[in-house]
Design a protein around this motif. Structure first.
Motif, PDB file in Angstrom:
ATOM      1  N   ASP A 224       0.808  -1.221   0.000  1.00 37.44           N
ATOM      2  CA  ASP A 224       0.000   0.000   0.000  1.00 37.44           C
ATOM      3  C   ASP A 224       0.848   1.281   0.000  1.00 37.44           C
ATOM      4  OD1 ASP A 224       0.948  -0.197   2.649  1.00 37.44           O
ATOM      5  OD2 ASP A 224      -0.855   0.745   3.462  1.00 37.44           O
ATOM      6  N   PHE A 225       2.163   1.158   0.048  1.00 38.08           N
ATOM      7  CA  PHE A 225       3.059   2.323   0.036  1.00 38.08           C
ATOM      8  C   PHE A 225       2.981   2.991  -1.324  1.00 38.08           C
ATOM      9  CE2 PHE A 225       7.691   3.804  -0.101  1.00 38.08           C
ATOM     10  CZ  PHE A 225       7.460   4.912   0.689  1.00 38.08           C
ATOM     11  N   ARG A 226       2.775   4.319  -1.325  1.00 37.67           N
ATOM     12  CA  ARG A 226       2.683   5.032  -2.591  1.00 37.67           C
ATOM     13  C   ARG A 226       3.195   6.462  -2.437  1.00 37.67           C
ATOM     14  NH1 ARG A 226      -2.688   4.816  -0.848  1.00 37.67           N
ATOM     15  NH2 ARG A 226      -3.730   6.820  -0.678  1.00 37.67           N
ATOM     16  N   CYS A 227       3.527   7.039  -3.583  1.00 32.66           N
ATOM     17  CA  CYS A 227       3.977   8.429  -3.631  1.00 32.66           C
ATOM     18  C   CYS A 227       3.147   9.153  -4.686  1.00 32.66           C
ATOM     19  CB  CYS A 227       5.461   8.510  -3.993  1.00 32.66           C
ATOM     20  SG  CYS A 227       6.076  10.208  -4.121  1.00 32.66           S
ATOM     21  N   THR A 228       2.673  10.323  -4.314  1.00 28.20           N
ATOM     22  CA  THR A 228       1.954  11.188  -5.244  1.00 28.20           C
ATOM     23  C   THR A 228       2.778  12.462  -5.408  1.00 28.20           C
ATOM     24  OG1 THR A 228      -0.160  10.323  -4.479  1.00 28.20           O
ATOM     25  CG2 THR A 228      -0.216  12.403  -5.708  1.00 28.20           C
ATOM     26  N   VAL A 229       3.081  12.800  -6.647  1.00 26.69           N
ATOM     27  CA  VAL A 229       3.832  14.020  -6.951  1.00 26.69           C
ATOM     28  C   VAL A 229       2.920  14.935  -7.756  1.00 26.69           C
ATOM     29  CG1 VAL A 229       5.792  14.983  -8.221  1.00 26.69           C
ATOM     30  CG2 VAL A 229       6.083  12.888  -6.905  1.00 26.69           C
ATOM     31  N   THR A 230       2.783  16.162  -7.276  1.00 30.16           N
ATOM     32  CA  THR A 230       2.004  17.164  -7.984  1.00 30.16           C
ATOM     33  C   THR A 230       2.971  18.228  -8.482  1.00 30.16           C
ATOM     34  OG1 THR A 230       0.092  16.758  -6.580  1.00 30.16           O
ATOM     35  CG2 THR A 230       0.106  18.827  -7.819  1.00 30.16           C
TER      36      THR A 230
ATOM     37  N   PHE B  22      -0.504  19.119 -12.242  1.00 31.62           N
ATOM     38  CA  PHE B  22      -0.441  17.832 -12.936  1.00 31.62           C
ATOM     39  C   PHE B  22       0.063  16.816 -11.923  1.00 31.62           C
ATOM     40  CE2 PHE B  22      -0.080  21.099 -16.069  1.00 31.62           C
ATOM     41  CZ  PHE B  22      -0.711  20.614 -17.198  1.00 31.62           C
ATOM     42  N   THR B  23      -0.554  15.646 -11.869  1.00 28.08           N
ATOM     43  CA  THR B  23      -0.227  14.673 -10.834  1.00 28.08           C
ATOM     44  C   THR B  23       0.259  13.353 -11.421  1.00 28.08           C
ATOM     45  OG1 THR B  23      -1.907  15.645  -9.408  1.00 28.08           O
ATOM     46  CG2 THR B  23      -1.176  13.453  -8.824  1.00 28.08           C
ATOM     47  N   GLY B  24       1.216  12.764 -10.722  1.00 22.56           N
ATOM     48  CA  GLY B  24       1.686  11.420 -11.041  1.00 22.56           C
ATOM     49  C   GLY B  24       1.726  10.615  -9.753  1.00 22.56           C
ATOM     50  N   GLU B  25       1.287   9.375  -9.808  1.00 23.22           N
ATOM     51  CA  GLU B  25       1.260   8.531  -8.613  1.00 23.22           C
ATOM     52  C   GLU B  25       1.942   7.211  -8.907  1.00 23.22           C
ATOM     53  OE1 GLU B  25      -2.037   8.042  -5.330  1.00 23.22           O
ATOM     54  OE2 GLU B  25      -2.582   6.870  -7.095  1.00 23.22           O
TER      55      GLU B  25
ATOM     56  N   GLU C 194       9.559   7.981  -5.480  1.00 23.02           N
ATOM     57  CA  GLU C 194       9.285   9.368  -5.848  1.00 23.02           C
ATOM     58  C   GLU C 194       9.707   9.655  -7.287  1.00 23.02           C
ATOM     59  OE1 GLU C 194       9.762  13.612  -3.660  1.00 23.02           O
ATOM     60  OE2 GLU C 194      11.640  12.518  -4.006  1.00 23.02           O
ATOM     61  N   LYS C 195      10.851   9.079  -7.719  1.00 25.51           N
ATOM     62  CA  LYS C 195      11.290   9.281  -9.108  1.00 25.51           C
ATOM     63  C   LYS C 195      10.263   8.755 -10.099  1.00 25.51           C
ATOM     64  CE  LYS C 195      15.287   7.304  -9.148  1.00 25.51           C
ATOM     65  NZ  LYS C 195      16.620   6.827  -9.580  1.00 25.51           N
ATOM     66  N   CYS C 196       9.658   7.629  -9.795  1.00 28.20           N
ATOM     67  CA  CYS C 196       8.642   7.062 -10.692  1.00 28.20           C
ATOM     68  C   CYS C 196       7.418   7.966 -10.762  1.00 28.20           C
ATOM     69  CB  CYS C 196       8.240   5.668 -10.223  1.00 28.20           C
ATOM     70  SG  CYS C 196       9.558   4.455 -10.353  1.00 28.20           S
ATOM     71  N   ALA C 197       6.966   8.449  -9.622  1.00 27.21           N
ATOM     72  CA  ALA C 197       5.800   9.338  -9.599  1.00 27.21           C
ATOM     73  C   ALA C 197       6.112  10.662 -10.291  1.00 27.21           C
ATOM     74  CB  ALA C 197       5.362   9.581  -8.158  1.00 27.21           C
ATOM     75  N   GLU C 198       7.315  11.191 -10.039  1.00 27.21           N
ATOM     76  CA  GLU C 198       7.698  12.453 -10.684  1.00 27.21           C
ATOM     77  C   GLU C 198       7.793  12.288 -12.197  1.00 27.21           C
ATOM     78  OE1 GLU C 198      11.226  15.836 -10.722  1.00 27.21           O
ATOM     79  OE2 GLU C 198      11.453  14.093  -9.411  1.00 27.21           O
ATOM     80  N   SER C 199       8.318  11.174 -12.637  1.00 22.33           N
ATOM     81  CA  SER C 199       8.424  10.908 -14.068  1.00 22.33           C
ATOM     82  C   SER C 199       7.044  10.900 -14.727  1.00 22.33           C
ATOM     83  CB  SER C 199       9.129   9.566 -14.282  1.00 22.33           C
ATOM     84  OG  SER C 199       9.156   9.221 -15.629  1.00 22.33           O
TER      85      SER C 199
END
Length: 113
Positions: free
Chosen positions: A48-54, A66-69, A95-100
């Motif tokens: 369930d660990f996740r990162c959301t980058v806006t 713009f969001t990436g999760e 975080e790199k994956c979400a930012e990408s």
């Protein structure tokens, strides 16, 4: 390219992979990029660990989000040697994956060429 594009063996052939630094440079060069913020949820290294980058871009004078999760369950490469850096630096890797994902949404015409 100063390690901004590297090749990874996948399915018996080498595939070019763009680094997060390359994606950042392309989006910044396109103009209007106005930074990002990250949020982590769930227990580190658990499904369930996740990162959301806006991320933000100025479009016609308006700051647009713009969001990436990215979810651990979907990106963690496994307990073998491929997952070493993921176990060592789990926040940074996710975080790199979400930012990408977010950068590709901000400027799909730039980063997917």
């Amino acid at each position: 390219m100063d390690k901004k594009i590297h090749f990874t063996l996948r399915g018996g052939r080498y595939t070019p992979i763009t680094s997060i630094d390359f994606l950042r440079e392309q989006v910044i060069a396109a103009g209007g990029y106005a930074g990002f913020e990250s949020r982590f949820e769930g227990e580190p290294m658990k499904p369930d660990f996740r990162c959301t980058v806006t991320g933000y871009k100025i479009v016609d004078g308006v700051r647009c989000a713009f969001t990436g999760e990215a979810w651990w369950l979907e990106y963690y490469p496994g307990d073998g040697k491929e997952g070493f850096m993921w176990r060592k630096m789990f926040h940074s890797q996710l975080e790199k994956c979400a930012e990408s994902k977010m950068l590709r949404r901000i400027a799909p015409h730039i980063v997917d060429q």
